[in-house]
Motif scaffolding. Structure first.
Motif, PDB file in Angstrom:
ATOM      1  N   VAL A 171       7.955   2.382   7.009  1.00 11.85           N
ATOM      2  CA  VAL A 171       6.775   2.044   7.713  1.00 11.85           C
ATOM      3  C   VAL A 171       6.616   0.522   7.595  1.00 11.85           C
ATOM      4  N   ARG A 172       6.132  -0.184   8.675  1.00 12.73           N
ATOM      5  CA  ARG A 172       5.714  -1.612   8.790  1.00 12.73           C
ATOM      6  C   ARG A 172       4.289  -1.485   8.500  1.00 12.73           C
ATOM      7  N   ALA A 173       3.816  -2.030   7.366  1.00 13.49           N
ATOM      8  CA  ALA A 173       2.400  -2.185   7.123  1.00 13.49           C
ATOM      9  C   ALA A 173       2.052  -3.283   6.101  1.00 13.49           C
ATOM     10  N   THR A 174       0.691  -3.646   5.969  1.00  8.50           N
ATOM     11  CA  THR A 174       0.173  -4.343   4.959  1.00  8.50           C
ATOM     12  C   THR A 174      -1.155  -3.748   4.623  1.00  8.50           C
ATOM     13  N   SER A 175      -1.555  -4.512   3.183  1.00 13.23           N
ATOM     14  CA  SER A 175      -2.800  -3.880   2.830  1.00 13.23           C
ATOM     15  C   SER A 175      -3.834  -5.092   3.047  1.00 13.23           C
ATOM     16  N   PRO A 176      -5.041  -4.749   2.993  1.00 14.75           N
ATOM     17  CA  PRO A 176      -6.272  -5.732   3.259  1.00 14.75           C
ATOM     18  C   PRO A 176      -6.221  -6.916   2.286  1.00 14.75           C
ATOM     19  N   CYS A 177      -5.061  -7.678   2.280  1.00 12.46           N
ATOM     20  CA  CYS A 177      -5.031  -8.485   1.104  1.00 12.46           C
ATOM     21  C   CYS A 177      -4.450  -9.992   1.690  1.00 12.46           C
ATOM     22  N   GLU A 178      -3.101 -10.183   1.327  1.00 10.33           N
ATOM     23  CA  GLU A 178      -2.873 -11.445   1.948  1.00 10.33           C
ATOM     24  C   GLU A 178      -2.940 -11.859   3.637  1.00 10.33           C
ATOM     25  N   GLY A 179      -2.681 -10.597   4.239  1.00 11.26           N
ATOM     26  CA  GLY A 179      -2.937 -10.783   5.809  1.00 11.26           C
ATOM     27  C   GLY A 179      -4.350 -11.071   6.140  1.00 11.26           C
ATOM     28  N   VAL A 180      -5.216 -10.686   5.731  1.00 10.25           N
ATOM     29  CA  VAL A 180      -6.603 -10.800   5.992  1.00 10.25           C
ATOM     30  C   VAL A 180      -6.898 -11.967   5.462  1.00 10.25           C
TER      31      VAL A 180
END
Length: 534
Positions: A171-180
């Motif tokens: 699954v390609r995903a990220t957390s509400p962290c570096e991306g935000v």
């Protein structure tokens, strides 16, 4: 056999650790594998994506060898890791070359150019973070300028933990962290088109993975990943935040009073770098600085952690130990083992008079990122004479790390009521005393050995509903590991350090122009030398 264990993985820059916790937060076993950083010209610092996953899988297998029946007992897996950087992945799931790590300095000039425009202030206001070369935005700008063909091949721009999650689940995903905090809005915890436009990166929006909340959702371990890790297919796999906010959580940086109100407690994570800050529930009052600092979501509704980091904490002590070891060898002796040297150094520093010299701990190859951002910043020792010996030099290095700690807290506002320490350097009695006396605040240490992995495991516990809330988990998982002993400031030394601190800041400010001039000279020399070789 009871299903009673959660595995937290912390894939740091230099070491990958896998830790088994029981459901009451007790550490059952740990396994570790060295991680490899590939250094190159012009400040390049990279890591092999396949190698990082292979080493993580090997670490999990090593953990299974230490825990009887681990595969039958584990209820969830969560892997955090080093933050920032650019981990590019093709559409077929293969890496697009090595990852650019958070300490890669190549984007410095691109970031500095952007910081000198009005966009810098506007980006900080939206993301809650000041631009710095560690962030993925600057690295993508560097790739656009220097390796556009590599960027064109990418289908996803991930971070370390996202890559591990992808390898484990597909699954390609990220957390509400570096991306935000790089491309989004710290209030909505979502990507933001205006931020991308200000960064000049609208064209890469398609590379940004979907944002998921690991406390509420998870995926499952694939058959391939199960074979590689020795864990059961279908195991819940949770995508937590990056390592730093989870270290803050695991080390006691989220503290509440008897009435349930959030206390103004600071948390300093002292590893290779130093991260300093506190958790707040007043998002509306946050006023981000365009100079330095991070605003990062915590794994609890409405909470953010405000952080300022300096690039080198224990890196300075490592340098000092290498220097002393080289001196011993030069004198015909043999350098002592690392642990023994540290123990002697601690005693030496505590027995030595304070403030014999002023040391600025900007020893990282990529310069400094907090409380100011300057890729050309370098360490310096000033204010000493021929009477300065090994003891005075050593104490100055420890004091410099403490001064950088105070500098970071000062950039955030008022100093906290108490500072809680974690990370390898927290074991140093001398450094604890230096931080207490330089800041004038009591210091308390978390005895939790693996705070980042514990924070990941807490996230996993919430995701699979084995616990109702973080508030319910804190007493057993976090508070129980806070040392009862508190290191208090030395009032006389605090008064002295208050005066030294002003000069510490002023000297650093005046040095920025010479740092840049020296960097230009070195760069020109390096380019000329490269041309001669060709």
């Amino acid at each position: 056999m009871a299903r009673d264990l959660i595995i937290g993985v912390d894939a740091g820059t230099s070491v990958i650790k896998a830790v088994a916790f029981d459901l009451q937060g007790r550490q059952v076993a740990v396994a570790s594998t060295p991680n490899r950083v590939l250094l190159g010209p012009d400040g390049a610092a990279e890591q092999d994506l396949d190698g990082t996953w292979t080493d993580t899988a090997a670490t999990l297998r090593a953990l299974a060898a230490r825990v009887p029946g681990l595969a039958a007992r584990v209820v969830a897996l969560a892997a955090t890791g080093q933050g920032d950087g650019a981990w590019l992945v093709e559409a077929d799931g293969r890496p697009v070359g090595p990852a650019m790590l958070w300490l890669d300095a190549r984007a410095g000039r691109h970031v500095q150019a952007l910081r000198e425009t009005p966009a810098s202030r506007l980006v900080a206001a939206r993301t809650g973070n000041a631009l710095n070369p560690s962030m993925q935005s600057g690295q993508l700008l560097w790739l656009q300028a220097h390796q556009p063909e590599r960027l064109a091949r990418a289908a996803s721009a991930m971070h370390c933990k996202d890559w591990l999650f992808f390898q484990a689940t597909g699954v390609r995903a990220t957390s509400p962290c570096e991306g935000v905090y790089t491309f989004g809005n710290f209030r909505s915890l979502a990507y933001d088109d205006e931020t991308l436009a200000l960064l000049g990166l609208e064209a890469i929006k398609h590379l940004l993975p979907p944002i998921v909340d690991g406390t509420r959702s998870h995926a499952t371990l694939t058959r391939t990943a199960a074979t590689e890790t020795g864990l059961p297919e279908g195991l819940p796999v949770v995508l937590p935040l990056m390592d730093v906010p989870l270290c803050v959580l695991g080390a006691g940086g989220m503290a509440f009073d008897a009435q349930g109100g959030l206390r103004h407690v600071g948390c300093s994570v002292l590893g290779s770098t130093g991260m300093h800050g506190w958790v707040t529930d007043n998002t509306a009052a946050i006023e981000p600085s365009a100079e330095a600092g991070y605003t990062i979501a915590m794994p609890a509704p409405g909470l953010r952690v405000r952080l300022v980091s300096h690039m080198a904490a224990t890196l300075n002590i490592d340098w000092l130990l290498r220097l002393l070891g080289s001196a011993a060898e030069l004198a015909g002796g043999a350098a002592l083992p690392h642990a023994q040297m540290l123990e002697r150094l601690d005693a030496l520093v505590l027995s030595t008079a304070p403030a014999q010299a002023v040391y600025h701990p900007y020893i990282a190859q990529s310069g400094e990122r907090g409380p100011f951002v300057d890729a050309s910043a370098r360490a310096q020792l000033s204010g000493f004479s021929a009477t300065l010996g090994v003891a005075g030099l050593s104490r100055a290095v420890f004091e410099g790390i403490a001064m950088a700690t105070r500098d970071c807290y000062t950039a955030l506002g008022t100093l906290p009521e108490e500072i809680r320490l974690s990370g390898g350097a927290a074991r140093s009695l001398a450094l604890r005393q230096m931080i207490a006396s330089v800041t004038g605040r009591p210091v308390r240490v978390s005895n939790r050995e693996e705070c980042g992995a514990a924070g990941a495991a807490i996230t996993a516990a919430l995701s699979i509903d084995s616990h109702a809330s973080i508030h319910q988990m804190l007493p057993q998982w976090v508070d129980a590991y806070l040392d009862e002993a508190v290191t208090l400031p030395d009032p006389g030394q605090t008064a002295l350090y208050d005066q030294i601190y002003g000069q510490y800041r002023e000297t650093a400010q005046r040095a920025r122009a010479p740092w840049q001039a020296l960097a230009d000279i070195r760069r020109a020399h390096f380019d000329a030398a490269t041309q001669e070789i060709r």
